[in-house]
Write an enzyme that holds these catalytic residues in place. Structure first.
Site, short mmCIF file in Angstrom:
data_model
loop_
_atom_site.label_atom_id
_atom_site.label_comp_id
_atom_site.label_asym_id
_atom_site.label_seq_id
_atom_site.Cartn_x
_atom_site.Cartn_y
_atom_site.Cartn_z
N LYS A 175 0.86 -1.19 0.00
CA LYS A 175 0.00 0.00 0.00
C LYS A 175 0.89 1.23 0.00
O LYS A 175 1.80 1.35 0.85
CB LYS A 175 -0.86 -0.04 1.26
CG LYS A 175 -2.15 0.74 1.21
CD LYS A 175 -2.97 0.43 2.47
CE LYS A 175 -4.29 1.14 2.49
NZ LYS A 175 -4.97 0.99 3.80
O1 G3P Z 1 -7.74 1.90 5.81
C1 G3P Z 1 -7.99 3.16 5.35
C2 G3P Z 1 -9.32 3.76 5.76
O2 G3P Z 1 -10.33 2.82 5.65
C3 G3P Z 1 -9.30 4.52 7.05
O3 G3P Z 1 -10.58 4.83 7.52
O4 G3P Z 1 -12.05 5.58 9.34
O5 G3P Z 1 -9.60 6.10 9.47
O6 G3P Z 1 -11.06 7.27 7.85
P1 G3P Z 1 -10.82 6.01 8.61
#
Ligand code: G3P
Length: 218
Positions: A85
């Protein structure tokens, strides 16, 4: 639509994987920091890769191209399920192109615009991760971005899979399916919410009450 679990919590990963409900895992540095304690994150990555039968996104933390490439190669070598990633920066796009040309799969993350998604596809990304919830957080329309990317990728025949990320609730999952996202990565709490319906609980209670009256066994 493929469902990925967005977590580095092995207990949650095993619970969902054992139920046969997930197609892969996404992690990020913040999710790993929540569970790692004093452990080497690479050990955790290996355990996650062994726990699922599908792609596991493991994120580089270097900012320059050579560090991203070195980290990406190390992460890819952890297990055959590993997907590297990289962030959607100039160096990240270059790293994506190089790692893909070496035969690795790459998830380009932190995508917030259709122009970014277009460049990631041109760099050969296996997955693009638009962050829906974080766009909604600043009063934008996260799902509108999924719609735009779907249209652009279809217009030009890009094979990059749209991986809707930063999912906060079941409606996001429904909308991702309606918009034609290829995959959606969701927190464990949202995964289990998807299975729940009050009419299921009510109906089950009534069935069991009626059955009880028979005094019979199956
Ligand atoms: O893994 C990346 C993403 O899904 C992060 O989500 O909730 O931290 O904005 P969030």
């Amino acid at each position: 639509m493929k469902i990925f679990l967005d977590t580095a919590d092995l207990g949650e990963i095993r619970r969902a994987a054992d139920a046969g409900l997930i197609d892969g895992i996404t992690t990020n540095p913040s999710l790993v920091a929540k569970v790692a304690g004093k452990r080497d994150p690479k050990e955790i990555y290996l355990e996650i890769c062994k726990a699922v039968n599908g792609p596991v996104s493991l994120e580089v933390v270097g900012l320059d191209l050579s560090t991203m490439l070195a980290e990406g190669r190390k992460l890819a070598a952890i297990h055959e399920n590993a997907v590297v990633k990289v962030p959607l920066t100039e160096a990240g796009l270059k790293a994506c192109k190089a790692l893909v040309s070496e035969g690795h799969r790459v998830n380009v993350t932190l995508c917030f615009s259709v122009t970014q998604a277009h460049l990631a596809a041109k760099a050969g990304a296996t997955y693009i991760s638009p962050f829906v919830g974080r766009i909604d957080d600043i009063a934008g329309e996260g799902m509108g971005l999924i719609h735009q990317i779907r249209q652009v990728y279809d217009n030009y025949g890009f094979a990059t899979e749209i991986l809707a990320a930063s999912i906060r609730h079941p409606v996001h999952v429904v909308e991702a399916m309606m918009m034609g996202a290829d995959c959606c990565t969701i927190p464990p709490s949202v995964l289990w919410q998807l299975s729940k319906h009050p009419l299921t609980d009510k109906g089950l209670e009534a069935f069991l009450k009626d059955w009880e009256g028979l005094g019979a066994k199956i």
